[in-house]
Design a protein around this motif. Structure first.
Motif, PDB file in Angstrom:
ATOM      1  N   ARG A  71      11.842   3.990   3.909  1.00 38.55           N
ATOM      2  CA  ARG A  71      11.367   4.358   2.422  1.00 38.55           C
ATOM      3  C   ARG A  71      12.150   5.801   2.122  1.00 38.55           C
ATOM      4  O   ARG A  71      12.264   6.656   2.691  1.00 38.55           O
ATOM      5  CB  ARG A  71       9.915   4.797   2.203  1.00 38.55           C
ATOM      6  CG  ARG A  71       8.981   3.610   2.470  1.00 38.55           C
ATOM      7  CD  ARG A  71       7.574   3.905   2.220  1.00 38.55           C
ATOM      8  NE  ARG A  71       6.663   2.793   2.645  1.00 38.55           N
ATOM      9  CZ  ARG A  71       5.318   3.058   2.664  1.00 38.55           C
ATOM     10  NH1 ARG A  71       4.768   4.186   2.477  1.00 38.55           N
ATOM     11  NH2 ARG A  71       4.612   1.952   3.252  1.00 38.55           N
ATOM     12  N   MET A  90       5.466   2.033  11.799  1.00 39.25           N
ATOM     13  CA  MET A  90       4.029   1.617  11.153  1.00 39.25           C
ATOM     14  C   MET A  90       3.147   0.574  11.906  1.00 39.25           C
ATOM     15  O   MET A  90       3.904  -0.413  12.334  1.00 39.25           O
ATOM     16  CB  MET A  90       4.071   1.051   9.733  1.00 39.25           C
ATOM     17  CG  MET A  90       2.729   1.057   8.953  1.00 39.25           C
ATOM     18  SD  MET A  90       2.602   0.713   7.207  1.00 39.25           S
ATOM     19  CE  MET A  90       2.478   2.255   6.443  1.00 39.25           C
ATOM     20  N   TRP A 158      -3.452  -1.103  -3.248  1.00 37.97           N
ATOM     21  CA  TRP A 158      -2.090  -1.131  -2.321  1.00 37.97           C
ATOM     22  C   TRP A 158      -1.158  -2.609  -3.015  1.00 37.97           C
ATOM     23  O   TRP A 158      -1.872  -3.738  -2.849  1.00 37.97           O
ATOM     24  CB  TRP A 158      -2.098  -0.993  -1.065  1.00 37.97           C
ATOM     25  CG  TRP A 158      -0.602  -0.594  -0.429  1.00 37.97           C
ATOM     26  CD1 TRP A 158      -0.306   0.505  -0.217  1.00 37.97           C
ATOM     27  CD2 TRP A 158       0.291  -1.550  -0.022  1.00 37.97           C
ATOM     28  NE1 TRP A 158       0.975   0.521   0.474  1.00 37.97           N
ATOM     29  CE2 TRP A 158       1.422  -0.823   0.258  1.00 37.97           C
ATOM     30  CE3 TRP A 158       0.404  -3.190  -0.045  1.00 37.97           C
ATOM     31  CZ2 TRP A 158       2.665  -1.358   0.919  1.00 37.97           C
ATOM     32  CZ3 TRP A 158       1.646  -3.431   0.438  1.00 37.97           C
ATOM     33  CH2 TRP A 158       2.828  -2.625   0.771  1.00 37.97           C
ATOM     34  N   ASN A 206      -4.416   3.135   6.834  1.00 32.13           N
ATOM     35  CA  ASN A 206      -5.093   2.602   5.381  1.00 32.13           C
ATOM     36  C   ASN A 206      -5.408   0.937   5.802  1.00 32.13           C
ATOM     37  O   ASN A 206      -4.485   0.289   6.238  1.00 32.13           O
ATOM     38  CB  ASN A 206      -3.855   2.589   4.525  1.00 32.13           C
ATOM     39  CG  ASN A 206      -3.953   2.098   3.205  1.00 32.13           C
ATOM     40  OD1 ASN A 206      -5.020   1.792   2.709  1.00 32.13           O
ATOM     41  ND2 ASN A 206      -2.940   1.852   2.394  1.00 32.13           N
ATOM     42  N   ASP A 229      -4.619  -6.231   5.839  1.00 30.02           N
ATOM     43  CA  ASP A 229      -3.330  -5.481   6.088  1.00 30.02           C
ATOM     44  C   ASP A 229      -3.655  -4.130   6.312  1.00 30.02           C
ATOM     45  O   ASP A 229      -4.176  -3.406   5.229  1.00 30.02           O
ATOM     46  CB  ASP A 229      -2.293  -5.653   4.880  1.00 30.02           C
ATOM     47  CG  ASP A 229      -1.280  -4.639   4.768  1.00 30.02           C
ATOM     48  OD1 ASP A 229      -0.968  -3.996   5.763  1.00 30.02           O
ATOM     49  OD2 ASP A 229      -1.030  -4.413   3.425  1.00 30.02           O
ATOM     50  N   THR A 230      -3.378  -3.658   7.364  1.00 38.35           N
ATOM     51  CA  THR A 230      -3.688  -2.438   7.769  1.00 38.35           C
ATOM     52  C   THR A 230      -2.375  -1.524   8.164  1.00 38.35           C
ATOM     53  O   THR A 230      -1.388  -2.146   8.747  1.00 38.35           O
ATOM     54  CB  THR A 230      -4.821  -1.904   8.747  1.00 38.35           C
ATOM     55  OG1 THR A 230      -4.011  -2.095  10.135  1.00 38.35           O
ATOM     56  CG2 THR A 230      -5.809  -2.872   8.598  1.00 38.35           C
ATOM     57  N   GLY A 231      -2.201  -0.211   7.644  1.00 38.30           N
ATOM     58  CA  GLY A 231      -1.054   0.369   8.184  1.00 38.30           C
ATOM     59  C   GLY A 231      -1.437   1.856   8.574  1.00 38.30           C
ATOM     60  O   GLY A 231      -2.324   2.772   8.079  1.00 38.30           O
TER      61      GLY A 231
HETATM   62  N1  SER Z   1       0.439  -2.065   3.362  1.00 33.43           N
HETATM   63  C1  SER Z   1      -0.157  -0.880   3.685  1.00 33.43           C
HETATM   64  C2  SER Z   1       0.585   0.399   3.666  1.00 33.43           C
HETATM   65  O1  SER Z   1       1.838   0.308   3.903  1.00 33.43           O
HETATM   66  C3  SER Z   1      -1.140  -1.103   4.691  1.00 33.43           C
HETATM   67  O2  SER Z   1      -0.396  -1.495   5.681  1.00 33.43           O
HETATM   68  O3  SER Z   1      -0.042   1.411   3.489  1.00 33.43           O
END
Ligand code: SER
Length: 921
Positions: A71, A90, A158, A206, A229-231
Motif C-alpha cells: 500500500r 497480512m 471495509w 479486523n 474476511d479478516t485481516g
Molecule cells: N480486508 C480487510 C482489511 O484489509 C480485512 O482483511 O483490513
C-alpha cells in the motif's frame, strides 16, 4: 505477554485455522490477477474476491493465508513514523458462504488469547454503529460492554478492494497498551478508547462481515452468500507481542536494518533512523514487487516501483551512501524470507540486475538534480511564492529523473506546496513536442561545413571515449555547450546508435570529469551521428575528449525487438511467400511494428504458424552473424533489402542461420535465444494493399500475457456474476469454470517452457475469448427467453391490454404497441390473451429503431368466418413498407417504416371492426 518471533506468529495463526478446517492458501502475487483497477494486492482478501461474490465455483469454503501486500497511499510518511510501511504481510481467515459472525468472533478471540497470548482483559472491541448482533456475540464471549465501542462507516466499514467487489461492516480487536502510551490529557481531560488518535489502543485484527457487493457505480447489492474476511497485520501483531514501539524494532525488520548497517557502515540510531527505515521498508517492497514481475517503468505499477527505488536512493544519501547499494541487500533479505516465499530465490538474480541498473541510472543525475532543486527552491522563496511551480518540477522530472511525488516531498520540507496541475500541463506539452523539432532542423546544421564521418562503435560496445567534433546550440555551431543548454554534440566515434532501419536512437549519458550531458535521442545526418540532449552540469567544448555511455537496459529491449523483426520477416516470407516486402518498420524498446506487402488479411492459422516459426527459431539458439560486403557481392548472397533504404558501396549483411538473411545496420542479439519469446499482438492494414503486424519480444511478452489474462479474468468474473444475478443460482451450469492463469503462473510457465509457452497461452486466451463470447450469447438468449416468458405471462401487461379494449358488438378488439419485443414475445402474449378472451381480435405490435413487427390473431369463432388475420396483416404491412401474411386465426409481418406503425395498427383494427360490424373483409 510471551515474546514471539514473526515466523512463529505466522505459523501459529496458519496452524490454528488449519486445525479449524481451513485450507492454507499460499500468498498470491503482488500483481493482482484479474483486477486492473487495483494497482497492487492490498489485502489478504484480494485473491479471493471472486469467491466472495460467487463469480466462480468454490474450491473450498474456508481458507487462511499470510498475504504479501503493498500500500503506497501514505508513502511520504514511511520512515518518519513508527508504524507506516508500504510492504506488509497480512494474516487472514476467510469464509465464503460458510461460517459468519458467531464463529468469526469466536475464532479471533480464541486464537488471540489462547494461541498468540494476548491478555483477554486488555482486549477492546469496536463494532459498526448499528451492529447489535456483533456486540451481543462479543458480550456472550466474555467481553464486558464497557470495552466495546461503536464506530461509524469511516472506521468500521471495509471495502471493496479496487473499484468493485465484496464489502461490509467490520468489528476490530484492539490491545490496550496502558494509559502511559496515550496523550497526557487521555484519561483526565478526555475519555480515551479505541478511535482516539493516541497510541494507547492499537488495532491488531479486523473482521469484515461481507454482506454486500459494491458495483462500479458505488451501489451496494446484498451478496447471495455472506462471508468473512479478516485481516491481521503481521508486523503490528509482532510489535505488540514483542512489546516494542516501532514495527521497525520487530525481529525480521531489525534483521534488515542490520544488513543496511553492514552495507552503509553506519549505526542505526535516533539521528539515522529515518533513512534506515525508508531503506528497510522500500527494499522489501521492491524485492517482492520486482520478484513478482513488476519492473520499474515510466507509468502505472512500474512507476510506483521506480518511485520507491528512487526514494530509497535519495534517503540513502543521509547515510553517505552515494554508490548503488540496494542490489547488495537483495541476497540477505531473500535469506530472511526464502523459507516462507521460496519463489524469491529464483528471482534474486534478476532483481539484483534490475535494481543495479535502476540505481545507476538515477545516481547519474541525482547529485546535480539536488543542487538544482535547492537553487529552484531558493528562487521560489526569494520570489515570495509559496508554490513550487509545475515547470520547475517538470524540469526535475524530465531531466533529472525526480518522480513528481519525490519533488513534492522535498519542497514540502521547505514549506512549499506543489503545483500538481502545472506539472501535468507540462507533461502533456512535452508529449506533443520535442523530438520532431530536433529532426526538422538537422539538415541545416552542417550547411557549408566540411565534416568527418562518425565512427560507429555500438555493435560491440556500449561505452567509449572520443573527442567532441561539433557542438550546436539553437541550430548554430558553437565552441562549447554550457550547463542548462539543450543542443547537439557530435564525436569522432560513438557507441550511440542513431535512429535508422526502423530502430529508435539510443539514449544515455556523456561525461567529462564532473560535466554531464544527458542524451535524449540519437539521429544521423549523412554519416554524422548527432547526440541530442541537455547539459546537466559543467560544459562540453569542441576538441575535448568525453566518455559516452549508452543506456543499457533500453538497448537490450531494442535488440530483442529488432532481431524479432528479422525473424518475423523471415517467417512471413516462408509462410506467406517471397512476395512479402518490407514497407515500414518501427523497433522501439516496448514493441515492434512491421508493415509489408500482402494482398489479403492473414488468417488466424497463418498468424499462429508465423509466430510459432519465430519462437522455434528462438528455441534453436541460432548464432547471429554479420558481414560487411561490397554491395554487389552482398546482393549475390540473396539477402533481403528494405525497399526504402539507401545503401552505400558496402553493406552489412546480418544472418540468422537459414532463417533470416537481411541487409541491416541495426543492433541485434548475439544469439536468437537471447530474444526470449515472441508474440503477435495484432494484425491489421495500414492501407494501400499492405498488412501490418504489431508484436512484442523478450520480457514484454510475459507482461502482455499477464495483462491479457487479467482482462479475461475480469470478463469471466463479470459475466459469471451477471449470469447468477440475472438467471439465479440454478443457472450455474452456464457459468465459465475454465481456469484462467494468474500472473505468477504465467511467469512459471515461461520459465518452464520458454518460447513454447507463447503457443500454449495464445491458444488458451483464444479459447477463453470464444468461450466468453459463446457464453455471453447463450446467456442473452436465455435472458430474452425468460423475459419473453415473463412478458407474455405478466398480469400487468395483460391487464393493461384488456383495459384498453375497444368493442365491436360482443367482440373485444385489442390493440397494443410495445418497445423492443420480438415476434415470439408478441405471439406468446397473444396466446395468453386468447386463453382469457373467447371472443376477440388482437393487433399487437412492437418497434425498435430499425423496424417494427406486428401480429394479428383472433379467437376460433371468428377465424376465416368473420375476419381473416392474414389479410389484416397484409394491409397493415403495406403502410410499414414491408410484408406480412399468415393463417385466418394468426398472422404476422413487419416493415421498416416505423414512423407509420400507429397508423398501421389502426388500419388493422378498423378493418377488423368493419368486418365484425357486418361488411366482410
Ligand atoms: N480486508 C480487510 C482489511 O484489509 C480485512 O482483511 O483490513
Amino acid at each position: 505477554m510471551k515474546y514471539k518471533k514473526v515466523a512463529e506468529i505466522r505459523n501459529i495463526f496458519l496452524n490454528y485455522f488449519k486445525e479449524k478446517g481451513h485450507t492454507v492458501v499460499p500468498s498470491s502475487s503482488l500483481l493482482p490477477a484479474g483486477d486492473p483497477t487495483l494497482l497492487f494486492t492490498t489485502a489478504g482478501m484480494v485473491q479471493f474476491k471472486p469467491y466472495f461474490t460467487g463469480a466462480v465455483e468454490l474450491p473450498y469454503t474456508k481458507a487462511t493465508s499470510a498475504q504479501k501486500c503493498l500500500r503506497t497511499t501514505d508513502l511520504e510518511n514511511v520512515g518518519k513514523t513508527e508504524r507506516h510501511c508500504t510492504f506488509f504481510e497480512m494474516l487472514g481467515n476467510f469464509s465464503f458462504g460458510d461460517y459468519f459472525k458467531e464463529e468469526a468472533i469466536e475464532y479471533s478471540l480464541d486464537c488471540s488469547v489462547n494461541y498468540l497470548g494476548f491478555p483477554k482483559e486488555k482486549i477492546w472491541i469496536t463494532v459498526f454503529e448499528n451492529d447489535d448482533e456483533a456486540e451481543r456475540i462479543w458480550i456472550s464471549k466474555g467481553i464486558p460492554p464497557e470495552r466495546i465501542t461503536r464506530l461509524g462507516k469511516k472506521d468500521n466499514f471495509w471495502g471493496p478492494a479496487g473499484d468493485s467487489g465484496a464489502c461490509g461492516p467490520c468489528s476490530e480487536l484492539y490491545l490496550d497498551r496502558g494509559p502511559e502510551k496515550g496523550f497526557p490529557e487521555c484519561g483526565t481531560k478526555k475519555e480515551c478508547k479505541p478511535g482516539c488518535d493516541c497510541d494507547r489502543f492499537l488495532e491488531f485484527w479486523n473482521i469484515v462481515f461481507n454482506q454486500f457487493n459494491q458495483d462500479t457505480e458505488g451501489n451496494l447489492h446484498p451478496l447471495k452468500q455472506t462471508g468473512i474476511d479478516t485481516g491481521s497485520g503481521l508486523e503490528r501483531v509482532a510489535l505488540l507481542l514483542q512489546e516494542v514501539d516501532s514495527v521497525y524494532d520487530t525481529d525480521e525488520l531489525r534483521g534488515i536494518i542490520s544488513e543496511v548497517e553492514k552495507v552503509s557502515g553506519k549505526k542505526y540510531a535516533e539521528e539515522t533512523k529515518v533513512p534506515f527505515r525508508v531503506i528497510t521498508d522500500h527494499i522489501r517492497s521492491v524485492l517482492f514487487s520486482v520478484g513478482d514481475g513488476i519492473f520499474p517503468d515510466r507509468t502505472g505499477r512500474g512507476y510506483v516501483i521506480r518511485r520507491l527505488i528512487r526514494r530509497a536512493v535519495l534517503f540513502a544519501r543521509k547515510l553517505e551512501l552515494r554508490e548503488p547499494f540496494l542490489h547488495k541487500l537483495v541476497a540477505p533479505v531473500v535469506s530472511i524470507y526464502k523459507e516462507r516465499y521460496p519463489e524469491l530465490e529464483n528471482h534474486a538474480a534478476s532483481v539484483e540486475r534490475t535494481l543495479l541498473a535502476e540505481e545507476e541510472l538515477f545516481l547519474k543525475t541525482l547529485e546535480i538534480g539536488l543542487e538544482k532543486i535547492e537553487a529552484l527552491v531558493a528562487k521560489t522563496v526569494a520570489s515570495g511564492s509559496k508554490t513550487f511551480s509545475g515547470k520547475d518540477s517538470f524540469l526535475l522530472y524530465g531531466t533529472y529523473g525526480f518522480p513528481a511525488e519525490m519533488t513534492e516531498e522535498i519542497v514540502a520540507e521547505h514549506g512549499l506546496s506543489f503545483d500538481k496541475e502545472g506539472f501535468s500541463e507540462e507533461l502533456e506539452k512535452d508529449r506533443q513536442s520535442s523530438r520532431e523539432t530536433w529532426k526538422a532542423n538537422r539538415s541545416a546544421l552542417f550547411t557549408g561545413t566540411k565534416v568527418d564521418k562518425t565512427e560507429f562503435l555500438g555493435y560491440s560496445r556500449l561505452e567509449a571515449e572520443a573527442p567532441i567534433t561539433f557542438a550546436f546550440f539553437e541550430n548554430k555551431s558553437v565552441d562549447s555547450l554550457r550547463e542548462g543548454q539543450s543542443g547537439v554534440l557530435t564525436f569522432r566515434a560513438t557507441p550511440f546508435y542513431p535512429e535508422g532501419g526502423g530502430q529508435q536512437g539510443d539514449t544515455g549519458f556523456v561525461k567529462k570529469g564532473s560535466s554531464l550531458f544527458k542524451v535524449l535521442d540519437t539521429q544521423k545526418e549523412n554519416d554524422v551521428i548527432l547526440h541530442y540532449g541537455i547539459v546537466l552540469n559543467g560544459s562540453f567544448t569542441v576538441g575535448e575528449s568525453a566518455v559516452l555511455e549508452v543506456e543499457k537496459e533500453r538497448r537490450e529491449k531494442l535488440k530483442s525487438h529488432h532481431s524479432g523483426t528479422h525473424l518475423l520477416n523471415g517467417a512471413l516470407r516462408k509462410i506467406l511467400g517471397t512476395h512479402v516486402m518490407q514497407k515500414g518498420s518501427v523497433v522501439s524498446p516496448d514493441y515492434l511494428r512491421f508493415d509489408f506487402s500482402h494482398p489479403s488479411p492473414m488468417t488466424g492459422e497463418e498468424i499462429r504458424r508465423i509466430e510459432s516459426w519465430v519462437n522455434e527459431s528462438i528455441a534453436l539458439s541460432i548464432p547471429v552473424e554479420t558481414k560487411v560486403l561490397p554491395i554487389e557481392e552482398a546482393k549475390k548472397t540473396g539477402a533481403v533489402a528494405a525497399f526504402d533504404e539507401k545503401y552505400g558501396d558496402s553493406v552489412r549483411v546480418l544472418q540468422m542461420g537459414d532463417r533470416s538473411l537481411e541487409f541491416c545496420g541495426g543492433t541485434h542479439v548475439g544469439n536468437t535465444r537471447d530474444i526470449g519469446y515472441f508474440y503477435i499482438k495484432k494484425e491489421s492494414s495500414p492501407g494501400a494493399g499492405n498488412r501490418r503486424v504489431e508484436a512484442v519480444a523478450g520480457p514484454a511478452v510475459i507482461e502482455t500475457f499477464q495483462n491479457r489474462f487479467a482482462e479475461l479474468t475480469e470478463s469471466v468474473q463479470n459475466l459469471n456474476l451477471k449470469i447468477k444475478e440475472d438467471l439465479g443460482p440454478e443457472s450455474a451450469s452456464l457459468t465459465i469454470q475454465t481456469h484462467v492463469p494468474g500472473p505468477e503462473e504465467i511467469r512459471s510457465l515461461f520459465r518452464a517452457k520458454g518460447s513454447d509457452a507463447v503457443r500454449e497461452l495464445r491458444e488458451l486466451s483464444e479459447k477463453l475469448f470464444f468461450e466468453i463470447e459463446e457464453t455471453q450469447s447463450k446467456f442473452l438468449k436465455e435472458k430474452k427467453n425468460r423475459e419473453s416468458k415473463d412478458f407474455e405471462n405478466n398480469p400487468t401487461v395483460i391487464q393493461s391490454v384488456l383495459a384498453n379494449a375497444e368493442s365491436a358488438g360482443t367482440t373485444k378488439v385489442l390493440k397494443a404497441i410495445f418497445d423492443s419485443k420480438d415476434a415470439k414475445a408478441l405471439k406468446g402474449l397473444s396466446d395468453s390473451l386468447k386463453v382469457r378472451e373467447k371472443d376477440m381480435v388482437a393487433v399487437l405490435a412492437s418497434r425498435n429503431e430499425e423496424d417494427a413487427s406486428i401480429i394479428v390473431t383472433c379467437s376460433q369463432n371468428l377465424a376465416g368466418k368473420v375476419v381473416h388475420c392474414g389479410d389484416l396483416v397484409k394491409f397493415a404491412c403495406e403502410l410499414l413498407e414491408g410484408k406480412g401474411g399468415g393463417k385466418p386465426d394468426m398472422a404476422q409481418g413487419g416493415g421498416k417504416n416505423v414512423s407509420r406503425l400507429e397508423e398501421a395498427v389502426q388500419v388493422a383494427v378498423d378493418r377488423a371492426k368493419a368486418a365484425l360490424n357486418g361488411s366482410k373483409v
